[in-house]
Scaffold this active site. Structure first.
Site, PDB file in Angstrom:
ATOM      1  N   ALA A  10     155.744  72.925  88.813  1.00  0.00           N
ATOM      2  CA  ALA A  10     155.738  72.070  90.004  1.00  0.00           C
ATOM      3  C   ALA A  10     154.645  71.022  89.782  1.00  0.00           C
ATOM      4  CB  ALA A  10     155.475  72.898  91.249  1.00  0.00           C
ATOM      5  N   SER A  14     147.147  69.960  95.031  1.00  0.00           N
ATOM      6  CA  SER A  14     147.977  70.867  94.234  1.00  0.00           C
ATOM      7  C   SER A  14     149.141  71.367  95.076  1.00  0.00           C
ATOM      8  CB  SER A  14     147.131  72.027  93.710  1.00  0.00           C
ATOM      9  OG  SER A  14     147.843  72.766  92.747  1.00  0.00           O
ATOM     10  N   ASN A  15     149.779  72.448  94.656  1.00  0.00           N
ATOM     11  CA  ASN A  15     150.888  73.024  95.435  1.00  0.00           C
ATOM     12  C   ASN A  15     150.915  74.526  95.252  1.00  0.00           C
ATOM     13  OD1 ASN A  15     152.661  73.705  93.101  1.00  0.00           O
ATOM     14  ND2 ASN A  15     152.491  71.495  92.787  1.00  0.00           N
ATOM     15  N   ARG A  16     151.930  75.184  95.846  1.00  0.00           N
ATOM     16  CA  ARG A  16     151.928  76.644  95.940  1.00  0.00           C
ATOM     17  C   ARG A  16     152.562  77.346  94.743  1.00  0.00           C
ATOM     18  NH1 ARG A  16     155.529  77.269 100.347  1.00  0.00           N
ATOM     19  NH2 ARG A  16     155.548  79.447  99.726  1.00  0.00           N
ATOM     20  N   SER A  17     152.856  76.645  93.681  1.00  0.00           N
ATOM     21  CA  SER A  17     153.519  77.310  92.546  1.00  0.00           C
ATOM     22  C   SER A  17     152.608  78.379  91.951  1.00  0.00           C
ATOM     23  CB  SER A  17     153.871  76.280  91.475  1.00  0.00           C
ATOM     24  OG  SER A  17     154.305  76.943  90.310  1.00  0.00           O
TER      25      SER A  17
END
Ligand code: PMT
Length: 407
Positions: A277, A210-213
């Site tokens: 994102a 995943s990512n930091r959004s």
């Protein structure tokens, strides 16, 4: 005409070192034409005396509910009922708690309960108070009721610590009041399809890529669009924030889920804004069972996810399509290239290598690049204000495109 002419406001000031900034706020609100009555809490009076506010507002200052002249107190409640809005700045953690729980043990908290118009809080507090779960819960409660609670600014705090808790800039509070009191319905009849947050791509039943959004940017756009009269479908990956009331909320997990939800709602959309994102890659062969620990090496094969934005652009019909770009390095050059590659109308580029903006930040600073060759930098400001500026730009560009076509 002054933009706030004829507007009756109550400015509540609570006990914070930032109370002196309320005098600047008062001056600005009156300069814009508002009739402002100030209500000081007992603690606020320790920081700034009533004379300052009386002089700047030209009106008596309210401060003691248990004034022996009881009739006046009742009269003042009527004043709250007639006010177009109550603005509390600075708002301490204490007043947020009282408002969330409906306590009325002093003049200001009583006015907050008696008010018929909208409420706006501009918080200021010290240390890690803003992040405390109790404060978060109170803020969520108020926001769920439609109360506007601005995000405090980050920076040096009165205690000498640094962190989030500074009173938002006076100009930002004024802007929020203006929007609150002069709601524009310039998006009435529009159907916005907005994506927000990250996607999660499973590795096994418990792990994911995943990512930091945080979703803050997309949710801010959804909130602004709803306030401006649009119907909103918000397709969101997993976030910790509540969707704005009034939006059709479609929670998703993976990029595939997001694609499906977006394409399902694309038909009725007049404006599509993709702030999400989306993970560019996903594990090619997610394991159905939890991958055991203790292996010396573990490789995960990734395969590309579908490019949802490109597909939307290709199937958009007459919808106006906006994409975001998370960039580092030469943001402007990358933005122009991405706008062309995706085939969209407007690209909102943010430099995600910078502190305090972009991923999981409350502020953003962006460059708008459109397919007619225009660019517009938006200086750092809260995501709520960036959201309104993006929507303003979409409307202006669409009007421009329609006029050009008609010629
Ligand atoms: O959520 P916040 O914490 O508030 O942070 C906001 C943000 C940084 C996430 C936001 O401002 C932002 O930049 N969103 C886009 C992030 C991103 O994925 O950028 P990108 O350059 O990789 O993608 C470009 C565009 O294509 C985006 O509109 C994205 O939604 C879209 N995309 C990307 C990949 C893919 N497979 N499908 C897509 O639709």
């Amino acid at each position: 005409m002054e933009p706030l002419a004829g507007k009756r406001l109550i400015l509540g000031v609570t006990g914070s070192i930032a109370a002196y900034k309320a005098a600047y706020l008062l001056r600005e609100l009156t300069r814009l034409g508002a009739e402002v009555t100030v209500c000081l809490t007992e603690h606020a009076r320790q920081f700034v005396g009533p004379l300052t506010f009386r002089t700047l507002s030209g009106r008596p200052v309210l401060s003691d509910l248990f004034d022996p002249r009881g009739e006046e107190a009742v009269e003042h409640v009527a004043l709250a009922e007639r006010a177009h809005a109550i603005v509390v700045a600075p708002a301490t953690a204490h007043v947020l708690a009282k408002a969330a729980h409906g306590l009325a043990d002093d003049f200001l908290s009583t006015l907050l309960l008696a008010a018929r118009g909208p409420l706006l809080f501009a918080p200021a507090m010290d240390g890690g108070m803003w992040e405390h779960p109790a404060v978060r819960a109170n803020v969520d409660t108020l926001r769920a009721r439609g109360v506007i609670v601005l995000e405090p600014d980050a920076g040096a705090l009165a205690s000498g610590l640094a962190g989030k808790g500074r009173l938002p800039e006076v100009e930002h509070i004024v802007e929020a009041v203006r929007r609150l009191l002069a709601p524009v319905a310039d998006l009435a009849g529009e159907h916005l399809l907005i994506s927000a947050g990250p996607t999660r791509e499973p590795i096994d039943p418990v792990r994911y890529v995943s990512n930091r959004s945080s979703g803050k940017m997309g949710y801010a756009i959804a909130t602004a669009a709803l306030r401006r009269g649009a119907a909103v479908v918000l397709v969101s990956g997993p976030t910790a924030i509540s969707p704005p009331p009034g939006a059709v909320f479609v929670p998703v997990q993976s990029a595939e889920d997001m694609r499906e939800a977006i394409l399902q709602h694309l038909g009725e959309a007049t404006i599509v804004i993709k702030a999400a994102a989306v993970a560019d890659y996903r594990p090619a062969h997610p394991s159905p069972a939890k991958i055991r620990s203790g292996q010396e090496r573990l490789s995960i094969d990734l395969s590309p996810n579908p490019d949802i934005l490109k597909e939307v652009a290709a199937r958009r019909g007459s919808a106006f399509v906006v994409g975001f770009a998370a960039e580092t390095g030469d943001v402007a050059a990358h933005a122009v290239a991405k706008l062309r590659d995706k085939g969209i109308d407007l690209l909102v580029a943010n430099d995600v290598s910078r502190e305090g903006i972009g991923f999981d930040a409350d502020d953003n600073e962006v460059l708008l690049v459109d397919r007619w060759g225009g660019t517009e930098p938006l200086a750092r400001r809260p995501k709520s204000m960036i959201a309104d500026a993006i929507l303003d730009r979409v409307l202006a560009l669409r009007a421009h495109a329609q006029t050009t076509r008609a010629r």
